[in-house]
Design a protein around this motif. Structure first.
Motif, short mmCIF file in Angstrom:
data_model
loop_
_atom_site.label_atom_id
_atom_site.label_comp_id
_atom_site.label_asym_id
_atom_site.label_seq_id
_atom_site.Cartn_x
_atom_site.Cartn_y
_atom_site.Cartn_z
N PHE C 3 -20.20 27.31 -14.04
CA PHE C 3 -19.58 26.03 -14.37
C PHE C 3 -20.60 24.92 -14.21
O PHE C 3 -21.42 24.96 -13.30
CB PHE C 3 -18.41 25.75 -13.44
N GLN C 4 -20.54 23.96 -15.11
CA GLN C 4 -21.40 22.79 -14.95
C GLN C 4 -20.67 21.81 -14.04
O GLN C 4 -19.70 21.20 -14.43
CB GLN C 4 -21.67 22.15 -16.31
N THR C 5 -21.14 21.70 -12.83
CA THR C 5 -20.43 20.83 -11.88
C THR C 5 -21.35 19.75 -11.36
O THR C 5 -22.52 20.00 -11.08
CB THR C 5 -19.92 21.65 -10.69
N PRO C 6 -20.84 18.54 -11.23
CA PRO C 6 -21.68 17.45 -10.73
C PRO C 6 -22.20 17.69 -9.33
O PRO C 6 -23.33 17.35 -9.02
CB PRO C 6 -20.74 16.25 -10.73
N TRP C 7 -21.40 18.30 -8.47
CA TRP C 7 -21.85 18.43 -7.08
C TRP C 7 -22.98 19.43 -6.93
O TRP C 7 -23.67 19.44 -5.93
CB TRP C 7 -20.69 18.75 -6.15
N ALA C 8 -23.18 20.30 -7.94
CA ALA C 8 -24.32 21.20 -7.88
C ALA C 8 -25.61 20.42 -8.11
O ALA C 8 -26.68 20.85 -7.70
CB ALA C 8 -24.19 22.29 -8.92
N VAL C 9 -25.52 19.28 -8.78
CA VAL C 9 -26.71 18.49 -9.09
C VAL C 9 -26.89 17.38 -8.07
O VAL C 9 -27.96 17.20 -7.51
CB VAL C 9 -26.58 17.89 -10.50
N LEU C 10 -25.85 16.63 -7.83
CA LEU C 10 -25.99 15.43 -7.01
C LEU C 10 -25.53 15.65 -5.57
O LEU C 10 -25.59 14.75 -4.76
CB LEU C 10 -25.16 14.29 -7.61
N ALA C 13 -19.74 14.77 -3.44
CA ALA C 13 -19.45 13.36 -3.29
C ALA C 13 -18.47 13.13 -2.16
O ALA C 13 -18.51 12.10 -1.49
CB ALA C 13 -18.91 12.79 -4.60
N VAL C 14 -17.57 14.08 -1.98
CA VAL C 14 -16.56 13.95 -0.91
C VAL C 14 -16.47 15.29 -0.21
O VAL C 14 -16.88 16.31 -0.77
CB VAL C 14 -15.19 13.57 -1.50
N GLN C 17 -15.53 18.64 -1.84
CA GLN C 17 -16.36 19.23 -2.89
C GLN C 17 -17.51 20.06 -2.34
O GLN C 17 -18.37 20.50 -3.09
CB GLN C 17 -16.91 18.13 -3.81
#
Lengths: 396, 172, 406
Positions: C3-10, C13-14, C17
């Protein structure tokens, strides 16, 4: 007369007055028996802001179109005449709110020309990084909203709600704001990159590449999408050039013109990237050029991250009281929507004497009258979406 | 005829690929942040609501001049003994503020007497409340932590109208 | 699967996650869904077949009538009124449930969570809250509207949706009215809704609505044709127009392995099912065929000028038709209430709802994946692609059945 239920004549009278108004009288011929007038906007889900397009319809077919702008006019150019030079950057943020970094950049380039300031190398690279990230964010908005205009809702949430959000987070970590950055300053940038930012940006590049494949599966090569966009709203090379269209819209028509290549500003000369070109100038090409431009921007970001030098981030510019010598300057950059030019006249005081922005979407909008004719209402939305206008920039 | 079926097959395959992407994400974890229950941490540089420290301010007027939207105003009185300017009041109109950091950057004191906090939940219920006023006689503000209620840092500054109605001086 | 997930990159966030947080939340929701499904199945098994229970009650009522000397028509009246009221209630509840199902599926397709707040658990009460809001909203009639047409349109649109549920067999012996011409009845009446849409488009005194209403009329009338033709092979195969008999014809197994559902009939079954599915989506005016509503073009098409309960009627009609189209598809092609070989212990109506909800899911899945067709291409697609192929399909089916059964 009951205002809630006026007699039929009154309603017709409003339509007549629209038609016989000074602007529409001259631009649009009178309605024939089978035609009707349709006001698209200023409140309409897919005019991307407060644009009004008056359409003359024969059934579903558009026989005439008149874009009407000015609903978002805030007088940015006039306001900047009584702002100090650094304060104008804040106003340019609000011009094209989808790529505020590039607006900052264009303005700062013009002031730097007036001041004749050298920008440190690190600042130039940071500018390229944030500028390209912002360009990707802006193109992602197009991919998402174009999908919505065509009727596909999900790509919007992938492109706009996920990837663009990540870019905004990255830019937030750099500048402290998500949309109105006020980051690129006269002579450099506001702050240095925070620790660990370059690694995150590198990871984002890989992530974005994988996401582009998903957009392709979901939208770009979807047969319905191709059917809706291929051959629709063709903007020929000649008329694109004659209208002064620039940027992705021009490249979609097959004219190889990219300021980053043709007249490299900053450190763009050092990067190896290709110009995304279209062939036919239809909606699909305009979309595809942006999609390919994201790839090229990712390449630039990768190279810039590798070559990022150490050093200062701000050139020799006074902290307060920036007072450029009297004269004029014009600087233009390749914005996300085309040539973004800023023309500045300085009278040697603390405030610009005159500032003018060459807003690319305003010029793209002029094409509408020509390319909307003969298409259906559904295509109006597709064409409007594909030329990618931002009303903040159109009306300024 | 063969081409016709090929075209249909390709189209069908393209549809299936699109459906595959959405089906894949049907079972992926959501990216949503359930806002009132979980809150994002703002970045280090985040430009939140402006905070002001009246005891640090030297009334130099730099922030007033730097502000592009004229949201800051202050009044100072010259102190004959110390030959310095004493701050009388300092007002920020949060309705006008566009969170650009120019006032913080220009501020001459160290630490900065006006600066952005990381507070992003600033809300007001009336138009008058947007104008927040600080006065030096009020207690010194505490350090601003992200997630702290914005009211706490605004205890030092209040809308002028509201203050007069509720303050003990008003009762006299 | 990646899955392309934001938390894998950045980074997360909370706290929820972090990898553990995601896994915990995921496990919890999967367990909860399994538990709920199990509870529903167990409860339905415990309750048994409602048709049998109803018959038992009715025989007791007949005895009571005979003993007490009540009028002779009482049992008949009850037999008539109970299924009708049950269906009326059911048609009110279907949009509520299907809407929630759509909200959640759409949200998860779009990596969102959807409604999570109302009703405390995954926003199950969100559609109810929406309904309440629509009930309380002001009813606005635009100036210059054709008042009676404007008023009647939602009713005309909704009533056929309700009537169409009469011959649907929700399980063994669970049709409210087991008509001999069930297929014809449903297909015929569901076409009437378009009159409501046309009236709404005309009566609103709005050009967008007028365009939407006209588009709806053209579209629904066109897609009715291949839809009916695509159903013909099933009717020919089962030899009946009655829905319950078509369902009965699909019981049993082919070669002892494959369920004898019409969708598994080589070539003919799949082609008719696909054409039926496409036309059913088109009939309900949903993406990729939602040109009548076309949010981004015609604002909302025929119901732009409707608010409050009138809008709710259009809304309910749409969702009722989604369910109806799926139910009909399930009966005609997926064997209706016929269970899978090893699941004979399930009550028939659970099987039926399982299949119908799967088809509803397919509707929703289509909606949130595809773009919208253009008006002229939509017509091209219907007349130049679907209609010829459905005709070829009928011819092929006729030939095959002729050869096989002589």
């Amino acid at each position: 007369m009951n205002p809630l239920n006026p007699p039929a004549g009154v309603i017709n009278a409003t339509a007549d007055s629209i038609l016989s108004g000074p602007s529409f009288e001259t631009k649009m011929e009178r309605l024939s028996e089978t035609e009707m007038l349709l006001n698209m906007g200023p409140q309409h889900p897919s005019t991307h802001g407060v644009l009004r397009v008056v359409l003359k319809l024969d059934g579903e077919v558009v026989t005439g179109a008149m874009p009407d702008v000015g609903y978002l006019h805030r007088g940015v150019e006039k306001l900047s005449e009584n702002r100090l030079y650094p304060q104008v950057i804040v106003l340019t943020d609000r011009d094209d709110y989808l790529c505020a970094m590039l607006n900052n950049w264009a303005y700062c380039l013009a002031v730097e020309q007036l001041l004749k300031v050298e920008v440190p190398a690190r600042a130039e690279y940071i500018r390229v990084l944030v500028g390209e990230l912002n360009r990707i964010a802006s193109h992602l908005v197009l991919i998402g909203t174009f999908g919505i205009d065509i009727g596909a809702f999900t790509p919007f949430l992938y492109a706009f709600g996920r990837e663009r959000e990540m870019i905004l987070d990255l830019l937030d970590q750099v500048s402290g704001a998500r949309i109105t950055y006020n980051y690129i300053r006269i002579g450099g940038v506001m702050a240095d990159l925070p620790a660990g930012w370059t690694e995150k940006a590198g990871k984002f590049v890989a992530h974005m590449r994988a996401c582009l494949k998903e957009y392709d599966d979901l939208l770009t090569y979807n047969p319905i999408f191709l059917d809706r966009t291929r051959g629709v709203g063709i903007l020929s090379k000649e008329s694109a050039v004659s209208y002064g269209v620039a940027g992705p819209n021009l490249r979609a028509s097959g004219v190889p013109l990219d300021l980053r290549k043709m007249a490299p500003y900053g450190v763009y000369g050092k990067f190896d990237f290709e110009m995304a070109l279209g062939k036919n100038g239809d909606c699909f090409d305009r979309y595809l050029v942006r999609r390919n431009e994201i790839e090229q921007s990712l390449r630039i970001i990768e190279q810039a991250l590798e070559a990022l030098p150490a050093g200062d981030i701000l050139g020799k510019v006074p902290k307060a009281n920036i007072r450029p010598p009297a004269g004029e300057a014009y600087a233009h950059i390749e914005g996300a929507r085309g040539w973004l030019g800023v023309y500045l006249i300085s009278d040697g005081s603390l405030q610009p004497y005159r500032m003018h922005v060459r807003a690319p979407s305003f010029i793209s909008l002029a094409v509408l009258q020509e390319i909307l004719k003969g298409w259906k209402v559904a295509d109006v939305v597709a064409i409007l979406g594909s030329i990618d206008i931002v009303l903040g920039e159109v009306d300024r | 005829m063969f081409d016709y079926f090929c075209a249909i097959g390709n189209m069908g395959w393209a549809f299936v690929k699109g459906l595959g992407v959405t089906f894949k994400y049907l079972f992926s974890p959501a990216v949503t942040v359930q806002y009132p229950y979980e809150k994002l941490t703002p970045s280090e540089l985040f430009r939140g609501a402006l905070a002001f420290h009246p005891d640090l301010c030297i009334s130099c007027d730099m922030c007033v001049r730097a502000c592009p939207s004229n949201c800051i105003s202050l009044e100072a009185k010259r102190n004959e003994q110390t030959k310095k300017k004493d701050l009388q009041w300092y007002r920020i109109d949060f309705a006008k503020c566009n969170y650009c950091r120019l006032c913080e950057e220009i501020c001459l004191t160290k630490p900065k007497s006006v600066h952005h906090s990381r507070e992003f939940e600033l809300t007001f219920t009336s138009r008058n409340d947007f104008v927040v006023e600080w006065r030096p006689e009020r207690p010194q503000p505490k350090a601003l932590e992200p997630g702290q209620e914005w009211v706490k840092f605004l205890t030092q500054g209040r809308p002028p109208g509201r203050r007069r109605a509720k303050s003990p001086e008003g009762k006299k | 699967m990646s899955f392309q997930t934001p938390w894998a990159v950045l980074g997360p966030a909370v706290p929820s996650q972090t990898p553990e947080g995601i896994r915990r939340r995921y496990q919890r929701s999967v367990l909860l869904v399994l538990f709920l499904l199990g509870a529903v199945v167990l409860a339905s098994v415990w309750l048994g077949e409602p048709a049998i229970r109803f018959e038992a009650l009715m025989s007791r009522l007949s005895e009571l009538v005979a003993r007490k000397g009540w009028p002779w028509w009482v049992p008949d009246f009850v037999r008539l009124i109970v299924p009708c009221s049950l269906i009326l209630i059911f048609v009110q509840l279907v949009p509520v449930f299907v809407l929630w199902w759509e909200l959640k599926v759409a949200a998860h397709i779009q990596v969102r969570l959807g409604p999570m707040h109302v009703g405390l658990w995954h926003g199950w009460a969100q559609p109810l809250a929406d309904g309440l809001k629509l009930l309380l909203k002001e009813d606005i009639v635009p100036a210059g509207a054709d008042r009676w047409v404007h008023f009647l349109a939602p009713i005309v649109a909704f009533v056929p949706a309700y009537v169409c549920y009469a011959p649907i067999p929700f399980g063994a012996d669970m049709a409210a009215a087991d008509l001999d011409i069930g297929v014809l009845f449903v297909l015929g009446l569901s076409g009437l809704t378009v009159i409501g849409l046309l009236m709404a488009g005309w009566g609103s005194n709005n050009k967008y609505s007028a365009l939407g209403g006209l588009r709806a009329a053209a579209q629904v009338v066109s897609y009715e044709v291949p839809r009916v033709i695509s159903v013909l092979p099933v009717v020919m195969w089962a030899g009946s127009l009655s829905l319950s008999q078509i369902m009965a014809a699909q019981s049993g197994l082919w070669g002892g392995v494959i369920p004898k559902w019409f969708i598994f009939y080589p070539v003919i079954g799949q082609v008719s099912f696909l054409i039926y599915l496409i036309c059913a989506v088109a009939e309900t005016n949903r993406v990729p065929f939602d040109i009548a509503e076309a949010e981004s073009e015609l604002v909302s098409g025929f119901h732009t000028e409707y608010s409050g309960m009138k809008f709710a009627f259009f809304f309910m009609a749409e969702y009722a038709y989604v369910f109806l189209g799926s139910a009909l598809g399930a009966v005609l092609f997926l064997g209706g209430a016929e269970p899978l070989p090893l699941m004979r212990w399930l009550p028939t109506y659970v099987v039926f709802f399982g299949k119908t909800m799967f088809l509803v899911f397919v509707f929703i899945w289509f909606r949130w994946t595809f773009p919208r067709l253009r008006v002229d291409r939509l017509m091209d697609f219907c007349w130049k692609f679907l209609l010829p192929w459905s005709l070829v399909n009928v011819l092929l089916a006729g030939l095959v059945f002729l050869v096989r059964w002589g």
